[in-house]
Design an enzyme around this catalytic site. Sequence first.
Site, short mmCIF file in Angstrom:
data_model
loop_
_atom_site.label_atom_id
_atom_site.label_comp_id
_atom_site.label_asym_id
_atom_site.label_seq_id
_atom_site.Cartn_x
_atom_site.Cartn_y
_atom_site.Cartn_z
N PHE A 151 0.86 -1.18 0.00
CA PHE A 151 0.00 0.00 0.00
C PHE A 151 0.89 1.23 0.00
O PHE A 151 1.63 1.47 0.95
CB PHE A 151 -0.95 0.06 1.20
N ASP A 236 9.30 2.95 2.19
CA ASP A 236 8.10 3.72 2.50
C ASP A 236 7.80 3.55 3.98
O ASP A 236 7.26 2.53 4.40
CB ASP A 236 6.92 3.25 1.63
N LYS A 265 2.13 10.92 7.25
CA LYS A 265 1.25 10.66 8.39
C LYS A 265 1.68 11.40 9.66
O LYS A 265 1.39 12.58 9.79
CB LYS A 265 1.12 9.16 8.60
#
Length: 411
Positions: A151, A236, A265
């Site tokens: 993802f 990531d 985030k």
Amino acid sequence: MTAPTRVPVRTRTSADLIRAEEPVLAHNYHPLPVVVARAEGTWVEDVEGRRYLDMLAGYSALNFGHRHPALVEAAHAQLDRLTLTSRAFHNDRLAEFAERLAQLTGQDMVLPMNTGAEAVESGIKVARKWAYDVKGVPADRATIVVAADNFHGRTTTIVSFSTDETARAGFGPFTPGFRVVPYNDLAALEAAVDETTAAVLIEPIQGEAGVVIPDEGYLTGVRELTHREGCLFIADEIQSGLGRTGRTLAVEHEGVVPDVLLLGKALGGGIVPVSAVVGRRDVLGVLRPGEHGSTFGGNPLAAAVGTAVVELLETGEFQRRAAELGAVLRDGLADLVGKGVIGFRSRGLWAGVDIDPALGTGREISQGLLGEGVLAKDTHGSTIRLAPPLTITEAELVSALGALARVLGRG
Ligand SMILES: *Cc1c(COP(=O)(O)O)cnc(C)c1O
């Protein structure tokens, strides 16, 4: 004649508000039926004043809890001074943010962006440019090797290399240049890398896939392979990074230093979207003026909040909490194995918990937890993701585990 009466916005109940969304909001999410109106620390409160322990923390965007005082103070102070300049001009907050973020992550340079997907897109562009300018890959031939069940976000290029049909179907044509190999499989990775490879792009722990942790040695293997083959290692760390796993970065568990890190985030402190590509000078240095940009990237408000986030992480307190309380989480989940939990994976304050499908779907378990005053979210099938704010207390964590035990016991 009087106008038809409408329920005033401020007195609408949760049920009113959920109903009101239906005709006017695109249905790209299926939220649990709770309408949050305020929050502080690890707790959120709904419209009716019911309180819930937040065990999702905005998918790790709220690592420091809701409205951490130091972050709110930094945002307020910046709001009163300067919020946006665009990169047409310098602003007085960006240098410190970049310096401290680079220092925190052991890298040289920062490319500030806003959302996680933008950081991934930017990482892809930088890797391709590096492949052409430095490695000498023939024009338009660069490839990037990624892992199945990844993802990395929702843009058209990123869903081009997703293996989740729901995320892809109906959104083609897709961007070429990606090769997908199984996660946690060094032999498959080795077979996919060749002279056209710009980078290997992976999550050090696959969050959306259900907190999937690769075998010890995988990240080291990726590092060695990418060194040997002369391509970049892009990690990531948008969900795994910034304290979640008990370290600043998840790659630190294997002592590995990638060429490029993608952060997002929690970098925005739960206040504003802040993301960044962080990397070595010989990699990020390939970008020249005009080749890439973002109107909001590196804005002073984002830089002020991002700097305050880095400052919190510099203390080491949150990484330490995640490691210590992570042991409590792991032990608590281990006690539930055989009692409704069929297995789990955890690192720090982050767990993917596989529930016995006979007890219900992940969504049904999440609904049950909601009824117990705990916010959590399923990932796929019967897997629940737990990722509380790193500010959670041991007593709160134990109470959340108790709620999970009660929900499973009823199943
Ligand atoms: C959330 C996430 C993204 C995308 O971030 P957005 O801010 O939602 O665009 C990318 N990669 C990983 C690993 C993520 O968890």
